[in-house]
Design a protein around this motif. Structure first.
Motif, short mmCIF file in Angstrom:
data_model
loop_
_atom_site.label_atom_id
_atom_site.label_comp_id
_atom_site.label_asym_id
_atom_site.label_seq_id
_atom_site.Cartn_x
_atom_site.Cartn_y
_atom_site.Cartn_z
N THR A 1 -16.10 3.26 -18.89
CA THR A 1 -15.05 3.10 -17.85
C THR A 1 -13.72 3.57 -17.99
O THR A 1 -13.29 3.27 -19.16
CB THR A 1 -15.10 1.56 -17.41
OG1 THR A 1 -16.30 1.20 -17.08
CG2 THR A 1 -14.26 1.05 -16.10
N SER A 2 -13.24 4.16 -17.18
CA SER A 2 -11.68 4.43 -17.11
C SER A 2 -11.15 3.98 -15.85
O SER A 2 -11.47 4.27 -14.64
CB SER A 2 -11.72 5.95 -17.51
OG SER A 2 -11.90 6.77 -16.21
N THR A 3 -9.97 3.58 -16.09
CA THR A 3 -9.15 3.02 -14.76
C THR A 3 -7.55 3.70 -14.80
O THR A 3 -6.77 3.75 -15.82
CB THR A 3 -8.90 1.61 -14.91
OG1 THR A 3 -10.46 1.23 -14.53
CG2 THR A 3 -8.42 1.28 -13.51
N ARG A 4 -7.13 4.04 -13.56
CA ARG A 4 -5.77 4.60 -13.76
C ARG A 4 -5.08 4.26 -12.35
O ARG A 4 -5.89 3.90 -11.33
CB ARG A 4 -5.88 6.25 -13.57
CG ARG A 4 -6.29 6.97 -14.84
CD ARG A 4 -6.06 8.43 -14.95
NE ARG A 4 -4.45 8.89 -14.75
CZ ARG A 4 -4.04 9.96 -14.57
NH1 ARG A 4 -5.04 11.04 -14.60
NH2 ARG A 4 -2.74 10.04 -14.40
N ARG A 5 -3.86 4.05 -12.32
CA ARG A 5 -3.17 3.65 -10.71
C ARG A 5 -2.34 4.81 -10.31
O ARG A 5 -1.87 5.57 -11.24
CB ARG A 5 -2.16 2.52 -11.21
CG ARG A 5 -3.05 1.30 -11.63
CD ARG A 5 -2.06 0.22 -12.05
NE ARG A 5 -2.70 -1.01 -12.27
CZ ARG A 5 -3.32 -1.84 -11.45
NH1 ARG A 5 -3.12 -2.11 -10.13
NH2 ARG A 5 -3.78 -3.05 -12.08
N TYR A 6 -2.59 5.01 -9.26
CA TYR A 6 -1.65 6.25 -8.55
C TYR A 6 -0.87 5.66 -7.21
O TYR A 6 -1.02 4.58 -6.99
CB TYR A 6 -2.67 7.14 -7.85
CG TYR A 6 -3.55 7.98 -8.63
CD1 TYR A 6 -3.22 9.21 -9.49
CD2 TYR A 6 -4.72 7.35 -9.41
CE1 TYR A 6 -4.11 9.52 -10.38
CE2 TYR A 6 -6.00 7.99 -10.16
CZ TYR A 6 -5.30 9.01 -10.68
OH TYR A 6 -6.18 9.82 -11.49
N ALA A 7 0.19 6.16 -6.94
CA ALA A 7 0.93 6.07 -5.87
C ALA A 7 0.28 6.04 -4.68
O ALA A 7 -0.54 7.08 -4.68
CB ALA A 7 2.36 6.71 -5.68
N LEU A 8 -0.04 5.20 -3.70
CA LEU A 8 -0.74 5.35 -2.68
C LEU A 8 -0.87 6.31 -1.70
O LEU A 8 -1.58 7.20 -1.57
CB LEU A 8 -0.46 4.00 -1.81
CG LEU A 8 -1.40 3.64 -0.92
CD1 LEU A 8 -3.01 3.32 -1.14
CD2 LEU A 8 -1.11 2.62 0.01
N ASP A 9 0.44 6.73 -1.34
CA ASP A 9 0.70 7.95 -0.64
C ASP A 9 0.20 9.20 -1.15
O ASP A 9 -0.32 10.13 -0.46
CB ASP A 9 2.00 8.17 0.10
CG ASP A 9 2.71 7.11 0.78
OD1 ASP A 9 1.73 6.44 1.40
OD2 ASP A 9 3.80 6.71 1.08
N ALA A 10 0.61 9.37 -2.31
CA ALA A 10 0.45 10.79 -3.39
C ALA A 10 -1.09 10.92 -3.39
O ALA A 10 -1.83 11.95 -3.24
CB ALA A 10 1.04 10.81 -4.56
N TYR A 11 -1.99 9.70 -3.57
CA TYR A 11 -3.28 9.62 -4.11
C TYR A 11 -4.17 10.28 -2.67
O TYR A 11 -5.06 11.14 -2.71
CB TYR A 11 -3.81 8.35 -4.40
CG TYR A 11 -5.23 8.39 -4.62
CD1 TYR A 11 -5.96 9.02 -6.00
CD2 TYR A 11 -6.25 7.92 -3.97
CE1 TYR A 11 -6.96 8.79 -6.44
CE2 TYR A 11 -7.57 7.86 -4.14
CZ TYR A 11 -8.23 8.46 -5.34
OH TYR A 11 -9.41 8.61 -5.66
N TYR A 12 -3.99 9.67 -1.62
CA TYR A 12 -4.47 9.82 -0.35
C TYR A 12 -4.16 11.01 0.28
O TYR A 12 -4.41 11.45 1.49
CB TYR A 12 -4.42 8.44 0.48
CG TYR A 12 -5.41 7.38 0.15
CD1 TYR A 12 -6.74 7.74 0.10
CD2 TYR A 12 -4.86 6.47 -0.31
CE1 TYR A 12 -7.71 6.68 -0.46
CE2 TYR A 12 -5.80 5.23 -0.86
CZ TYR A 12 -7.13 5.51 -0.59
OH TYR A 12 -7.99 4.48 -1.31
N HIS A 13 -3.00 11.88 -0.17
CA HIS A 13 -2.56 13.01 0.39
C HIS A 13 -2.86 14.27 -0.66
O HIS A 13 -2.34 15.46 -0.46
CB HIS A 13 -1.08 12.91 0.72
CG HIS A 13 -0.84 12.21 2.11
ND1 HIS A 13 -0.61 11.00 1.93
CD2 HIS A 13 -0.95 12.58 3.19
CE1 HIS A 13 -0.60 10.25 3.15
NE2 HIS A 13 -0.36 11.44 3.84
N GLN A 14 -3.70 13.97 -1.31
CA GLN A 14 -4.22 15.01 -2.51
C GLN A 14 -4.70 16.27 -1.76
O GLN A 14 -5.69 15.89 -0.99
CB GLN A 14 -5.00 14.61 -3.60
CG GLN A 14 -4.23 13.62 -4.46
CD GLN A 14 -5.09 12.94 -5.64
OE1 GLN A 14 -6.29 13.25 -5.65
NE2 GLN A 14 -4.63 12.16 -6.69
#
Length: 310
Positions: free
Chosen positions: A297-310
């Motif tokens: 398992t690996s987990t990372r956190r992303y800025a919400l807007d940046a992740y869903y606008h990739q």
């Protein structure tokens, strides 16, 4: 009590011509109540007449059995309840319509001839008990017949039934054909309703059995559609099946499956996108991979807007 029982026995011959069956042989409490209640007796006769009229090719046989053992049986000897259930069922049968649909664009090998008793509840889809005849296109011979208590057949903009369609959050195909278990033989799924999560499509999935030369219902794959958001996707190149699940707006799971050496379905990879951040700024992305029998398992956190606008 003995006097009442005696009176009941005396009345039975007088009621022997009532209902759709011989009241002299009434074996259950419900049958006895029907015989003793003129209004119910009439409804029973009307219902059986409608059933026989519409039960072409045994189309309604299983559905009627389910109604008898379900909605009707639940009333027990409550006359008002029985009258209500009989009236509902009679209206359903009288309002339904037999339709026949030939589907020859789902597979290059097979044609699917569907006889469906449409309850007529929607303009964009037909739904009801159905028989499906599977026809070999080359020989024009029927290779198998299926009887399903319910089939849901959505129509596209051209008015024709949708096939081979697994669009997420949309109407899906009544027949979806692919090699689901990657054994070189075409399999198929039949949409049998919309009882999955969030009212999503559910399917009965059939795999081709080379020994029996028949399509056999597969419970694992059928359950996969019942527990996730509709029909799974097929990745023929990687020999994987992919399902989608969610919880509310902000939690999504994408799971990949493979068949193991025993031909059992096994999850091998999962992507979890959790955007349930109270501040609404982050999404937590977890990737799980099965390696040598153990999950990594690996987990990372992303800025919400940046992740869903990739």
């Amino acid at each position: 009590m003995q006097i009442l029982r005696g009176l009941w026995l005396l009345l039975l011959p007088l009621m022997a011509t009532a209902a759709s069956f011989d009241c002299g042989k009434a074996a259950t409490a419900i049958e006895q109540v029907i015989c003793a209640t003129p209004a119910l007796s009439t409804l029973d006769e009307q219902l059986v007449t409608a059933y026989r009229e519409h039960n072409q090719d045994g189309l309604l046989q299983e559905n009627q059995r389910n109604w008898l053992n379900g909605p009707r049986a639940e009333c027990k000897v409550d006359v008002a309840c029985l009258q209500s259930r009989y009236q509902e069922r009679l209206a359903q049968l009288q309002g339904g319509q037999l339709m026949r649909q030939r589907i020859d664009n789902a597979s290059p090998v097979y044609r699917f001839d569907i006889g469906l008793f449409n309850w007529g509840e929607r303009d964009w889809a037909a739904e009801g008990p159905a028989t499906i005849n599977i026809i070999d296109k080359r020989s024009q011979r029927r290779v198998q017949q299926l009887r399903l208590d319910n089939v849901y057949m959505a129509h596209g903009d051209n008015g024709k039934p949708l096939v081979n369609s697994a669009r997420l959050y949309d109407l899906q195909g009544v027949i979806n054909v692919a090699d689901f278990d990657f054994d070189g033989h075409a399999d198929f799924a039949v949409q049998n309703g919309n009882d999955g999560p969030y009212g999503g499509p559910t399917y009965r999935v059939y795999l081709y059995d080379t020994a029996r030369k028949q399509f056999v219902l597969n419970d694992e794959l059928s359950t996969l559609t019942e527990e996730n958001l509709g029909m799974f996707q097929v990745d023929a190149k990687r020999k994987r099946l992919r399902s989608f699940a969610k919880s509310g707006c902000c939690y999504h799971e994408t799971t990949d499956y493979q068949f193991d050496a025993r031909h059992r379905l096994q999850a091998v990879e999962r992507l979890i996108e959790d955007a349930q951040d109270p501040a609404g700024k982050q999404v937590r992305v977890t990737r799980e991979t099965l390696v040598n029998g153990r999950w990594k398992t690996s987990t990372r956190r992303y800025a919400l807007d940046a992740y869903y606008h990739q």
